[in-house]
Design a protein around this motif. Structure first.
Motif, PDB file in Angstrom:
ATOM      1  N   MET A  52      45.131  33.828  45.661  1.00 42.42           N
ATOM      2  CA  MET A  52      45.117  35.210  45.179  1.00 42.42           C
ATOM      3  C   MET A  52      43.743  35.597  44.668  1.00 42.42           C
ATOM      4  N   LEU A  53      43.046  34.626  44.065  1.00 47.51           N
ATOM      5  CA  LEU A  53      41.736  34.884  43.473  1.00 47.51           C
ATOM      6  C   LEU A  53      40.586  34.564  44.430  1.00 47.51           C
ATOM      7  N   ASP A  54      40.919  34.215  45.671  1.00 47.41           N
ATOM      8  CA  ASP A  54      39.936  33.854  46.691  1.00 47.41           C
ATOM      9  C   ASP A  54      39.116  32.621  46.296  1.00 47.41           C
ATOM     10  N   LEU A  55      39.734  31.736  45.527  1.00 47.09           N
ATOM     11  CA  LEU A  55      39.099  30.468  45.175  1.00 47.09           C
ATOM     12  C   LEU A  55      39.461  29.383  46.185  1.00 47.09           C
ATOM     13  N   VAL A  56      40.550  29.613  46.924  1.00 42.21           N
ATOM     14  CA  VAL A  56      40.998  28.728  48.000  1.00 42.21           C
ATOM     15  C   VAL A  56      41.324  29.616  49.195  1.00 42.21           C
ATOM     16  N   THR A  57      40.999  29.128  50.393  1.00 46.21           N
ATOM     17  CA  THR A  57      41.254  29.893  51.616  1.00 46.21           C
ATOM     18  C   THR A  57      42.552  29.443  52.270  1.00 46.21           C
ATOM     19  N   GLU A  59      45.198  29.346  55.599  1.00 47.90           N
ATOM     20  CA  GLU A  59      45.052  29.303  57.052  1.00 47.90           C
ATOM     21  C   GLU A  59      45.635  30.547  57.722  1.00 47.90           C
ATOM     22  N   LYS A  60      46.507  31.212  56.979  1.00 50.98           N
ATOM     23  CA  LYS A  60      47.241  32.328  57.573  1.00 50.98           C
ATOM     24  C   LYS A  60      47.634  33.309  56.486  1.00 50.98           C
ATOM     25  N   GLY A  61      47.742  34.563  56.855  1.00 51.94           N
ATOM     26  CA  GLY A  61      48.233  35.571  55.925  1.00 51.94           C
ATOM     27  C   GLY A  61      47.143  36.350  55.235  1.00 51.94           C
ATOM     28  N   SER A  62      47.556  37.273  54.365  1.00 52.71           N
ATOM     29  CA  SER A  62      46.605  38.130  53.655  1.00 52.71           C
ATOM     30  C   SER A  62      47.134  38.458  52.259  1.00 52.71           C
ATOM     31  N   ILE A  63      46.209  38.794  51.379  1.00 47.64           N
ATOM     32  CA  ILE A  63      46.555  39.192  50.018  1.00 47.64           C
ATOM     33  C   ILE A  63      45.754  40.429  49.657  1.00 47.64           C
ATOM     34  N   GLU A  64      46.436  41.396  49.073  1.00 49.16           N
ATOM     35  CA  GLU A  64      45.772  42.596  48.555  1.00 49.16           C
ATOM     36  C   GLU A  64      46.059  42.730  47.069  1.00 49.16           C
ATOM     37  N   ILE A  65      45.058  43.142  46.332  1.00 44.36           N
ATOM     38  CA  ILE A  65      45.193  43.422  44.906  1.00 44.36           C
ATOM     39  C   ILE A  65      44.861  44.887  44.692  1.00 44.36           C
ATOM     40  N   ALA A  66      45.865  45.646  44.297  1.00 45.20           N
ATOM     41  CA  ALA A  66      45.718  47.099  44.132  1.00 45.20           C
ATOM     42  C   ALA A  66      45.156  47.739  45.400  1.00 45.20           C
ATOM     43  N   GLY A  67      45.631  47.259  46.548  1.00 42.83           N
ATOM     44  CA  GLY A  67      45.237  47.850  47.819  1.00 42.83           C
ATOM     45  C   GLY A  67      43.938  47.342  48.397  1.00 42.83           C
ATOM     46  N   ILE A  68      43.281  46.419  47.709  1.00 44.83           N
ATOM     47  CA  ILE A  68      41.999  45.883  48.168  1.00 44.83           C
ATOM     48  C   ILE A  68      42.169  44.419  48.559  1.00 44.83           C
ATOM     49  N   SER A  69      41.596  44.015  49.676  1.00 44.44           N
ATOM     50  CA  SER A  69      41.687  42.631  50.114  1.00 44.44           C
ATOM     51  C   SER A  69      41.181  41.695  49.017  1.00 44.44           C
ATOM     52  N   ALA A  70      41.929  40.617  48.776  1.00 50.80           N
ATOM     53  CA  ALA A  70      41.524  39.652  47.747  1.00 50.80           C
ATOM     54  C   ALA A  70      40.197  38.998  48.074  1.00 50.80           C
ATOM     55  N   LYS A  71      39.768  39.081  49.328  1.00 53.87           N
ATOM     56  CA  LYS A  71      38.473  38.514  49.723  1.00 53.87           C
ATOM     57  C   LYS A  71      37.309  39.406  49.314  1.00 53.87           C
ATOM     58  N   ASN A  72      37.622  40.635  48.933  1.00 54.20           N
ATOM     59  CA  ASN A  72      36.605  41.579  48.471  1.00 54.20           C
ATOM     60  C   ASN A  72      36.419  41.402  46.966  1.00 54.20           C
ATOM     61  N   ILE A  73      35.197  41.139  46.537  1.00 52.05           N
ATOM     62  CA  ILE A  73      34.947  40.885  45.119  1.00 52.05           C
ATOM     63  C   ILE A  73      35.402  42.045  44.234  1.00 52.05           C
ATOM     64  N   ALA A  75      38.122  43.484  44.315  1.00 52.56           N
ATOM     65  CA  ALA A  75      39.542  43.334  43.987  1.00 52.56           C
ATOM     66  C   ALA A  75      39.743  42.651  42.647  1.00 52.56           C
ATOM     67  N   ARG A  76      38.737  41.879  42.225  1.00 49.63           N
ATOM     68  CA  ARG A  76      38.879  41.116  40.984  1.00 49.63           C
ATOM     69  C   ARG A  76      38.309  41.848  39.767  1.00 49.63           C
ATOM     70  N   LYS A  77      37.887  43.062  39.973  1.00 51.20           N
ATOM     71  CA  LYS A  77      37.281  43.836  38.897  1.00 51.20           C
ATOM     72  C   LYS A  77      38.235  44.049  37.730  1.00 51.20           C
ATOM     73  N   ASN A  78      39.501  44.258  38.036  1.00 53.64           N
ATOM     74  CA  ASN A  78      40.479  44.562  36.987  1.00 53.64           C
ATOM     75  C   ASN A  78      41.477  43.435  36.766  1.00 53.64           C
ATOM     76  N   ILE A  79      41.046  42.184  37.062  1.00 50.75           N
ATOM     77  CA  ILE A  79      41.893  41.010  36.841  1.00 50.75           C
ATOM     78  C   ILE A  79      41.338  40.189  35.690  1.00 50.75           C
ATOM     79  N   SER A  80      42.221  39.752  34.817  1.00 51.71           N
ATOM     80  CA  SER A  80      41.880  38.770  33.789  1.00 51.71           C
ATOM     81  C   SER A  80      42.640  37.498  34.126  1.00 51.71           C
ATOM     82  N   ASP A 152      40.994  43.203  28.455  1.00 45.56           N
ATOM     83  CA  ASP A 152      41.754  44.450  28.589  1.00 45.56           C
ATOM     84  C   ASP A 152      41.869  44.880  30.055  1.00 45.56           C
ATOM     85  N   ALA A 153      42.137  43.900  30.942  1.00 37.40           N
ATOM     86  CA  ALA A 153      42.312  44.192  32.359  1.00 37.40           C
ATOM     87  C   ALA A 153      43.720  44.722  32.623  1.00 37.40           C
TER      88      ALA A 153
END
Length: 242
Positions: A52-57, A59-73, A75-80, A152-153
């Motif tokens: 979820m945090l893009d710390l591990v890759t 082999e298959k599938g996708s994750i989005e955080i608030a509509g943004i790919s978890a691979k996009n930095i 996406a982690r702007k509002n995560i604590s 305060d994320a």
């Protein structure tokens, strides 16, 4: 148009060698809910969180955080995030660690707010002037929690946040989690303490042998397993699958 889900996990698969750790994981969180993930050691809980945090890759599938790919930095702007094994530098003072943690989000530390949050989480505010190396395991865990909440994320991901906490601290942490929920924040956490999960979670996910075998309310899970406690309901799943 409705807002994107805080977390959308689709068809995630992860293996290490010939061992499948996660198989076809699908999960979506609702905004403002507390979601608890339960499973045995090695079931894949921490691996899923790291994907979820893009710390591990995966082999298959996708994750989005608030509509943004978890691979996009972004996406982690509002995560604590608080990892399972929280180990800040033993040479930092508690207040220095908090200052550093907030700096990653471009925020300044309010020392009085830090002292107040420490007290709310059962950490003596006076120890924030001491080096982390002098802390017990429980004190270190509380420091990590203080930092996680001060950010305060809008989305908190906590891996085994009750680890090392005594009953008093656990009660205060549960109060803090519920307060964050009332403030509209979304919380995803894993725990082996099923009574805590039963008490405060809106929904739970049960992961076993790499499969997310149940998603729903604690009440629905207990009813499905024909048990009155979450512990016994979970045991039924384990005994059926081992």
């Amino acid at each position: 148009m409705s807002a994107a889900a805080p977390l959308l996990v689709q068809d995630i698969q992860k293996s290490y060698g010939s061992h499948n750790v996660l198989e076809d994981i699908d999960l979506s969180l609702n905004s403002g809910e507390i979601f608890g993930l339960i499973g045995l050691n090695g079931a894949g809980k921490t691996t899923l969180i790291k994907i979820m945090l893009d710390l591990v890759t995966s082999e298959k599938g996708s994750i989005e955080i608030a509509g943004i790919s978890a691979k996009n930095i972004k996406a982690r702007k509002n995560i604590s995030y608080l990892p399972e094994k929280f180990q800040p530098s033993r040479y930092l003072k508690g207040m220095e660690y908090l200052d550093l943690a907030l700096s990653y989000y471009g925020k300044s530390l309010d020392k009085e707010a830090a002292r107040k949050k420490a007290a709310e989480l059962d950490l003596n505010p006076d120890v924030l002037k001491n080096r982390v190396g002098s802390y017990s395991k429980g004190m270190g865990q509380k420091l990590g929690l203080v930092g996680a909440f001060l950010v305060d994320a809008s989305f908190l991901i906590l891996d085994e946040p009750m680890s090392g906490l005594d009953p008093s601290a656990r009660i205060k942490l549960k109060n803090e989690l519920l307060a964050n929920k009332r403030a509209g924040k979304t919380i995803f956490f894993s725990s082996h303490i099923l009574s805590d999960i039963d008490e405060i979670c809106d929904r739970i996910g049960v992961i076993h042998d790499g499969v997310l075998c149940f998603i729903g309310t604690p009440k629905a899970f207990k009813e499905k397993m024909a048990e009155t406690s979450l512990e016994q309901a979970f045991l039924r799943v384990i005994e059926a699958k081992i």
